[in-house]
Design a protein around this motif. Structure first.
Motif, PDB file in Angstrom:
ATOM      1  N   ILE A  34       0.845  -1.203   0.000  1.00 32.79           N
ATOM      2  CA  ILE A  34       0.000   0.000   0.000  1.00 32.79           C
ATOM      3  C   ILE A  34       0.880   1.254   0.000  1.00 32.79           C
ATOM      4  O   ILE A  34       0.549   2.246  -0.655  1.00 32.79           O
ATOM      5  N   ALA A  35       2.012   1.225   0.686  1.00 34.02           N
ATOM      6  CA  ALA A  35       2.942   2.371   0.640  1.00 34.02           C
ATOM      7  C   ALA A  35       3.428   2.585  -0.782  1.00 34.02           C
ATOM      8  O   ALA A  35       3.477   3.725  -1.272  1.00 34.02           O
ATOM      9  N   ALA A  36       3.769   1.495  -1.471  1.00 36.57           N
ATOM     10  CA  ALA A  36       4.206   1.612  -2.873  1.00 36.57           C
ATOM     11  C   ALA A  36       3.082   2.160  -3.739  1.00 36.57           C
ATOM     12  O   ALA A  36       3.319   2.989  -4.625  1.00 36.57           O
ATOM     13  N   LEU A  37       1.851   1.715  -3.479  1.00 33.23           N
ATOM     14  CA  LEU A  37       0.700   2.214  -4.231  1.00 33.23           C
ATOM     15  C   LEU A  37       0.518   3.721  -4.022  1.00 33.23           C
ATOM     16  O   LEU A  37       0.271   4.458  -4.979  1.00 33.23           O
ATOM     17  N   ILE A  38       0.664   4.177  -2.800  1.00 32.52           N
ATOM     18  CA  ILE A  38       0.509   5.605  -2.505  1.00 32.52           C
ATOM     19  C   ILE A  38       1.567   6.413  -3.244  1.00 32.52           C
ATOM     20  O   ILE A  38       1.262   7.420  -3.899  1.00 32.52           O
ATOM     21  N   MET A  39       2.825   5.987  -3.162  1.00 28.68           N
ATOM     22  CA  MET A  39       3.894   6.722  -3.849  1.00 28.68           C
ATOM     23  C   MET A  39       3.689   6.700  -5.358  1.00 28.68           C
ATOM     24  O   MET A  39       3.850   7.732  -6.026  1.00 28.68           O
ATOM     25  N   ALA A  40       3.327   5.543  -5.909  1.00 29.60           N
ATOM     26  CA  ALA A  40       3.111   5.440  -7.353  1.00 29.60           C
ATOM     27  C   ALA A  40       1.927   6.295  -7.788  1.00 29.60           C
ATOM     28  O   ALA A  40       1.958   6.913  -8.860  1.00 29.60           O
ATOM     29  N   THR A  41       0.910   6.375  -6.957  1.00 28.05           N
ATOM     30  CA  THR A  41      -0.255   7.181  -7.285  1.00 28.05           C
ATOM     31  C   THR A  41       0.089   8.662  -7.310  1.00 28.05           C
ATOM     32  O   THR A  41      -0.303   9.383  -8.230  1.00 28.05           O
ATOM     33  N   VAL A  42       0.820   9.122  -6.314  1.00 29.46           N
ATOM     34  CA  VAL A  42       1.202  10.541  -6.279  1.00 29.46           C
ATOM     35  C   VAL A  42       2.082  10.870  -7.479  1.00 29.46           C
ATOM     36  O   VAL A  42       1.825  11.839  -8.211  1.00 29.46           O
ATOM     37  N   GLN A  43       3.101  10.063  -7.726  1.00 28.73           N
ATOM     38  CA  GLN A  43       3.989  10.340  -8.858  1.00 28.73           C
ATOM     39  C   GLN A  43       3.245  10.204 -10.189  1.00 28.73           C
ATOM     40  O   GLN A  43       3.423  11.019 -11.095  1.00 28.73           O
ATOM     41  N   GLY A  44       2.410   9.194 -10.311  1.00 30.13           N
ATOM     42  CA  GLY A  44       1.624   9.023 -11.523  1.00 30.13           C
ATOM     43  C   GLY A  44       0.611  10.135 -11.717  1.00 30.13           C
ATOM     44  O   GLY A  44       0.335  10.552 -12.847  1.00 30.13           O
ATOM     45  N   GLY A  45       0.080  10.643 -10.612  1.00 31.64           N
ATOM     46  CA  GLY A  45      -0.843  11.773 -10.690  1.00 31.64           C
ATOM     47  C   GLY A  45      -0.171  12.998 -11.278  1.00 31.64           C
ATOM     48  O   GLY A  45      -0.769  13.725 -12.095  1.00 31.64           O
ATOM     49  N   TYR A  46       1.077  13.222 -10.878  1.00 26.20           N
ATOM     50  CA  TYR A  46       1.838  14.324 -11.468  1.00 26.20           C
ATOM     51  C   TYR A  46       2.002  14.127 -12.975  1.00 26.20           C
ATOM     52  O   TYR A  46       1.830  15.056 -13.760  1.00 26.20           O
ATOM     53  N   VAL A  47       2.341  12.915 -13.371  1.00 27.72           N
ATOM     54  CA  VAL A  47       2.563  12.625 -14.793  1.00 27.72           C
ATOM     55  C   VAL A  47       1.296  12.885 -15.597  1.00 27.72           C
ATOM     56  O   VAL A  47       1.327  13.548 -16.644  1.00 27.72           O
ATOM     57  N   LEU A  48       0.166  12.391 -15.115  1.00 29.54           N
ATOM     58  CA  LEU A  48      -1.095  12.594 -15.831  1.00 29.54           C
ATOM     59  C   LEU A  48      -1.476  14.068 -15.886  1.00 29.54           C
ATOM     60  O   LEU A  48      -1.908  14.565 -16.937  1.00 29.54           O
ATOM     61  N   ALA A  49      -1.328  14.769 -14.781  1.00 29.43           N
ATOM     62  CA  ALA A  49      -1.666  16.199 -14.753  1.00 29.43           C
ATOM     63  C   ALA A  49      -0.825  16.966 -15.760  1.00 29.43           C
ATOM     64  O   ALA A  49      -1.339  17.830 -16.487  1.00 29.43           O
ATOM     65  N   ARG A  50       0.462  16.658 -15.816  1.00 31.86           N
ATOM     66  CA  ARG A  50       1.344  17.357 -16.758  1.00 31.86           C
ATOM     67  C   ARG A  50       1.048  16.956 -18.204  1.00 31.86           C
ATOM     68  O   ARG A  50       1.029  17.804 -19.091  1.00 31.86           O
ATOM     69  N   ALA A  51       0.801  15.678 -18.440  1.00 33.41           N
ATOM     70  CA  ALA A  51       0.538  15.214 -19.808  1.00 33.41           C
ATOM     71  C   ALA A  51      -0.734  15.830 -20.363  1.00 33.41           C
ATOM     72  O   ALA A  51      -0.788  16.224 -21.529  1.00 33.41           O
ATOM     73  N   TRP A  52      -1.758  15.917 -19.523  1.00 31.85           N
ATOM     74  CA  TRP A  52      -3.045  16.444 -19.967  1.00 31.85           C
ATOM     75  C   TRP A  52      -3.205  17.934 -19.665  1.00 31.85           C
ATOM     76  O   TRP A  52      -4.206  18.527 -20.035  1.00 31.85           O
ATOM     77  N   GLN A  53      -2.223  18.507 -18.933  1.00 31.46           N
ATOM     78  CA  GLN A  53      -2.323  19.897 -18.486  1.00 31.46           C
ATOM     79  C   GLN A  53      -3.631  20.138 -17.732  1.00 31.46           C
ATOM     80  O   GLN A  53      -4.316  21.145 -17.924  1.00 31.46           O
ATOM     81  N   GLN A  54      -3.920  19.189 -16.839  1.00 35.07           N
ATOM     82  CA  GLN A  54      -5.129  19.243 -16.022  1.00 35.07           C
ATOM     83  C   GLN A  54      -4.790  18.886 -14.579  1.00 35.07           C
ATOM     84  O   GLN A  54      -4.554  17.714 -14.264  1.00 35.07           O
ATOM     85  N   PRO A  55      -4.745  19.866 -13.686  1.00 33.03           N
ATOM     86  CA  PRO A  55      -4.462  19.561 -12.283  1.00 33.03           C
ATOM     87  C   PRO A  55      -5.453  18.563 -11.683  1.00 33.03           C
ATOM     88  O   PRO A  55      -5.117  17.817 -10.771  1.00 33.03           O
ATOM     89  N   GLU A  56      -6.664  18.534 -12.250  1.00 33.08           N
ATOM     90  CA  GLU A  56      -7.691  17.620 -11.735  1.00 33.08           C
ATOM     91  C   GLU A  56      -7.280  16.162 -11.874  1.00 33.08           C
ATOM     92  O   GLU A  56      -7.726  15.313 -11.107  1.00 33.08           O
ATOM     93  N   ALA A  57      -6.429  15.860 -12.831  1.00 35.36           N
ATOM     94  CA  ALA A  57      -5.960  14.482 -13.008  1.00 35.36           C
ATOM     95  C   ALA A  57      -5.213  14.016 -11.770  1.00 35.36           C
ATOM     96  O   ALA A  57      -5.342  12.857 -11.349  1.00 35.36           O
ATOM     97  N   PHE A  58      -4.425  14.906 -11.180  1.00 38.11           N
ATOM     98  CA  PHE A  58      -3.712  14.570  -9.945  1.00 38.11           C
ATOM     99  C   PHE A  58      -4.727  14.286  -8.834  1.00 38.11           C
ATOM    100  O   PHE A  58      -4.613  13.295  -8.113  1.00 38.11           O
ATOM    101  N   GLN A  59      -5.721  15.148  -8.721  1.00 41.90           N
ATOM    102  CA  GLN A  59      -6.722  14.982  -7.659  1.00 41.90           C
ATOM    103  C   GLN A  59      -7.512  13.686  -7.829  1.00 41.90           C
ATOM    104  O   GLN A  59      -7.830  13.018  -6.848  1.00 41.90           O
TER     105      GLN A  59
END
Length: 192
Positions: free
Chosen positions: A147-172
């Protein structure tokens, strides 16, 4: 502020914005309002300055995360506090972005502050989650390491999606997904 501090701050900002490869000593000097002699008086070169800046960024991120993870409440409340830390999803993670830089990940010295930070965060999240299992807040059988790995991967992946789509909501949305996983792991789903 000393010239060394100004150079370190300028380098940290540029590393976050442009990465290691895109950060030139000239840009650091310009941002720090310093002459060329200042940089080489304090640092042997770009790599040493970048290492100082990355170490500083790591310490700052660690302090912020620790305040959240050491705060009030049970394990889920503290993980929520970590997930609620103020972030700029479109800017990306200051350290996570540097893991995509070839010159950083192929240099053990430059990679060290990144590896140390993410190892610390992994251990810290794992400890909070393990506490939640021990106290009965989280269901028996919950795997704190996974679950710790999932949390870290989710936060980092959220950044990637937000930047790729230029949508901060993707992170949220990504963060909301991991919150739902944590809610499903509660021993008593009605707990606050």
């Amino acid at each position: 502020m000393s010239k060394k501090e100004a150079l370190t701050r300028a380098a940290a900002e540029l590393l976050w914005e442009r990465g290691y490869t895109g950060t030139s000593p000239a840009k650091v000097l310009e941002r720090a309002h310093a002459g060329q002699g200042s940089m080489y008086h304090h640092f042997s070169g770009k790599a040493e300055l970048a290492l100082e800046a990355m170490t500083r960024m790591s310490e700052e991120l660690r302090d912020r995360a620790e305040r959240a993870l050491d705060g009030e409440g049970g394990a889920v409340a503290r993980i929520d506090a970590f997930l609620d830390l103020e972030r700029d999803p479109l800017a990306g993670c200051r350290l996570g972005r540097l893991t995509q830089d070839y010159d950083v990940v192929t240099d053990d010295r430059l990679r060290a502050p990144l590896a140390e930070f993410f190892s610390w965060l992994d251990e810290r999240l794992t400890a909070v989650l393990a506490e939640g299992v021990r106290t009965g807040e989280l269901r028996p059988g919950t795997d704190p390491v996974a679950i710790a790995a999932l949390i870290m991967a989710t936060v980092q992946g959220g950044y990637v999606l937000a930047r790729a789509w230029q949508q901060p909501e993707a992170f949220q949305r990504a963060v909301e997904g991991v919150r739902r996983v944590l809610a499903d792991l509660r021993a008593d789903p009605g707990q606050d």
